[in-house]
Design a protein around this motif. Structure first.
Motif, PDB file in Angstrom:
ATOM      1  N   MET A 196       0.834  -1.204   0.000  1.00 56.76           N
ATOM      2  CA  MET A 196       0.000   0.000   0.000  1.00 56.76           C
ATOM      3  C   MET A 196       0.870   1.256   0.000  1.00 56.76           C
ATOM      4  N   MET A 197       1.923   1.240   0.802  1.00 53.12           N
ATOM      5  CA  MET A 197       2.817   2.397   0.865  1.00 53.12           C
ATOM      6  C   MET A 197       3.496   2.617  -0.489  1.00 53.12           C
ATOM      7  N   ASP A 198       3.956   1.530  -1.103  1.00 57.62           N
ATOM      8  CA  ASP A 198       4.621   1.634  -2.404  1.00 57.62           C
ATOM      9  C   ASP A 198       3.659   2.119  -3.485  1.00 57.62           C
ATOM     10  N   GLU A 199       2.453   1.535  -3.515  1.00 55.30           N
ATOM     11  CA  GLU A 199       1.468   1.916  -4.533  1.00 55.30           C
ATOM     12  C   GLU A 199       1.053   3.377  -4.401  1.00 55.30           C
ATOM     13  N   ASN A 200       1.042   3.880  -3.165  1.00 57.94           N
ATOM     14  CA  ASN A 200       0.675   5.276  -2.930  1.00 57.94           C
ATOM     15  C   ASN A 200       1.874   6.214  -2.977  1.00 57.94           C
TER      16      ASN A 200
END
Length: 110
Positions: free
Chosen positions: A99-103
């Motif tokens: 989630m952190m990477d995608e955002n």
């Protein structure tokens, strides 16, 4: 309450990652907040923290803002993620890091 909601909305909207917690990242005041900080630190992401013990309006307001009864509470890119148990489950499954990477959440410079 509207003023408190707008303050919370500003905090959530202006920061990629916000952790509403008891205490500070350097001195958490409960085990759940401590676990949440450890998870975020392990992910290596930059985040803003809000010590709800220093502001009773925020402490009560965040619970109605998210419709979630407990603290800590994590927000990523303006969206409520959950508390420390949900964070732990997501972290163990690799979903939190994803989630952190995608955002495109900023990483802490080491």
């Amino acid at each position: 309450m509207a003023d408190t909601n707008s303050r919370i909305q500003s905090l959530v909207g202006e920061n990629d990652v916000v952790l509403f917690m008891k205490g500070t990242p350097l001195f958490p005041q409960c085990g759940f907040s401590s676990r949440a900080v450890a998870i975020l630190d392990h992910c290596g992401v930059a985040y803003e923290s809000v010590d709800v013990l220093q502001d009773m309006e925020i402490r009560q307001g965040i619970k109605s803002f998210s419709d979630w009864p407990t603290i800590p509470q994590l927000y990523v890119k303006g969206e409520f993620v959950g508390g420390s148990d949900i964070m732990m489950e997501m972290f163990e499954a690799g979903e939190l890091q994803q989630m952190m990477d995608e955002n495109q959440v900023a990483k802490i410079e080491s």
